[in-house]
Write a protein that holds these residues in place. Structure first.
Motif, mmCIF file in Angstrom:
data_model
loop_
_atom_site.group_PDB
_atom_site.id
_atom_site.type_symbol
_atom_site.label_atom_id
_atom_site.label_comp_id
_atom_site.label_asym_id
_atom_site.label_seq_id
_atom_site.Cartn_x
_atom_site.Cartn_y
_atom_site.Cartn_z
ATOM 1 N N ARG A 159 0.836 -1.208 0.000
ATOM 2 C CA ARG A 159 0.000 0.000 0.000
ATOM 3 C C ARG A 159 0.868 1.255 0.000
ATOM 4 N NH1 ARG A 159 -3.029 -0.732 -2.666
ATOM 5 N NH2 ARG A 159 -2.711 -2.882 -2.875
ATOM 6 N N LEU A 160 2.075 1.179 0.561
ATOM 7 C CA LEU A 160 2.943 2.357 0.649
ATOM 8 C C LEU A 160 3.773 2.575 -0.612
ATOM 9 C CD1 LEU A 160 4.186 2.095 4.351
ATOM 10 C CD2 LEU A 160 2.267 3.428 3.438
ATOM 11 N N GLN A 161 3.996 1.534 -1.388
ATOM 12 C CA GLN A 161 4.813 1.671 -2.589
ATOM 13 C C GLN A 161 4.268 2.701 -3.582
ATOM 14 O OE1 GLN A 161 7.948 0.604 -3.224
ATOM 15 N NE2 GLN A 161 7.801 0.055 -1.073
ATOM 16 N N PRO A 162 2.966 2.774 -3.817
ATOM 17 C CA PRO A 162 2.466 3.830 -4.723
ATOM 18 C C PRO A 162 2.758 5.241 -4.203
ATOM 19 C CG PRO A 162 0.769 2.168 -4.372
ATOM 20 C CD PRO A 162 1.889 1.858 -3.424
ATOM 21 N N LEU A 163 2.827 5.391 -2.876
ATOM 22 C CA LEU A 163 3.135 6.699 -2.305
ATOM 23 C C LEU A 163 4.596 7.067 -2.569
ATOM 24 C CD1 LEU A 163 1.198 6.413 1.078
ATOM 25 C CD2 LEU A 163 0.483 7.571 -1.010
ATOM 26 N N VAL A 164 5.450 6.062 -2.631
ATOM 27 C CA VAL A 164 6.854 6.297 -2.981
ATOM 28 C C VAL A 164 6.935 6.718 -4.447
ATOM 29 C CG1 VAL A 164 9.120 5.220 -3.242
ATOM 30 C CG2 VAL A 164 7.736 4.724 -1.213
ATOM 31 N N ARG A 165 6.247 5.971 -5.317
ATOM 32 C CA ARG A 165 6.270 6.295 -6.750
ATOM 33 C C ARG A 165 5.726 7.691 -7.028
ATOM 34 N NH1 ARG A 165 5.003 0.792 -6.937
ATOM 35 N NH2 ARG A 165 2.771 1.167 -7.146
ATOM 36 N N ALA A 166 4.779 8.143 -6.208
ATOM 37 C CA ALA A 166 4.182 9.466 -6.393
ATOM 38 C C ALA A 166 5.010 10.579 -5.753
ATOM 39 C CB ALA A 166 2.762 9.478 -5.811
ATOM 40 N N GLY A 167 6.094 10.234 -5.067
ATOM 41 C CA GLY A 167 6.933 11.246 -4.436
ATOM 42 C C GLY A 167 6.382 11.785 -3.132
ATOM 43 N N ILE A 168 5.472 11.053 -2.525
ATOM 44 C CA ILE A 168 4.895 11.450 -1.233
ATOM 45 C C ILE A 168 5.765 10.910 -0.098
ATOM 46 C CG2 ILE A 168 2.890 11.164 0.287
ATOM 47 C CD1 ILE A 168 1.231 11.030 -2.392
#
Length: 159
Positions: free
Chosen positions: A45-54
């Motif tokens: 669930r956290l990986q997309p937040l990494v990809r988005a630069g969050i």
């Protein structure tokens, strides 16, 4: 409209990372422990937040997550879009042009129907509201004890 639990998990983890105010990354296992979540699923669930630069992610034994931007620069819409995607919730398939409307002149369908217009207007309002609220706003509205609870719990985990 349905949002998966990943949005809630992502927002709470972002809040926890902001409250911890640490420069060092916080391990997935520690974030999972704070909220009693399964670590492997939380990591997904956290990986997309990494990809988005969050979030920023550091690999390795001493790795983990930290905020990649200040809380003032992370909107709720940023998190929702990163986890759920940016596709529109309502998709008009123009069923009015089938069945009883199949022989209707094309000029009657030049403009979107009232349903599509109303749904788009509602979704835009929802998106604007989420884009207008930041992680800093959530921090400001949080109960005073919430950051301290997360900090104490994190310290007990041995960091």
């Amino acid at each position: 409209m349905f949002m998966g639990e990943g949005v809630e998990w992502g927002l709470h983890c972002c809040l926890a990372l902001a409250w911890l105010e640490e420069q060092a990354p916080v391990a997935t296992a520690q974030l999972a422990e704070i909220f009693e979540l399964p670590p492997a699923y939380l990591k997904k669930r956290l990986q997309p937040l990494v990809r988005a630069g969050i979030l920023a992610s550091t690999p390795g034994a001493r790795g983990g997550y930290r905020l990649a931007r200040t809380p003032e620069r992370i909107t709720l819409m940023d998190v929702v879009s990163a986890i759920e995607g940016s596709a529109e919730a309502f998709r008009c398939t123009e069923i009015r042009q089938r069945g009883a409307g199949a022989e209707t002149p094309a000029r009657e369908f030049e403009r979107p129907c009232g349903i599509a217009t109303a749904m788009r207007r509602a979704e835009l309002a929802w998106r604007r509201e989420l884009a207008a609220q930041t992680l800093a706003d959530l921090i400001a509205a949080s109960p005073a004890g919430a950051p301290r609870r997360v900090q104490r719990f994190h310290q007990r985990l041995g960091t």
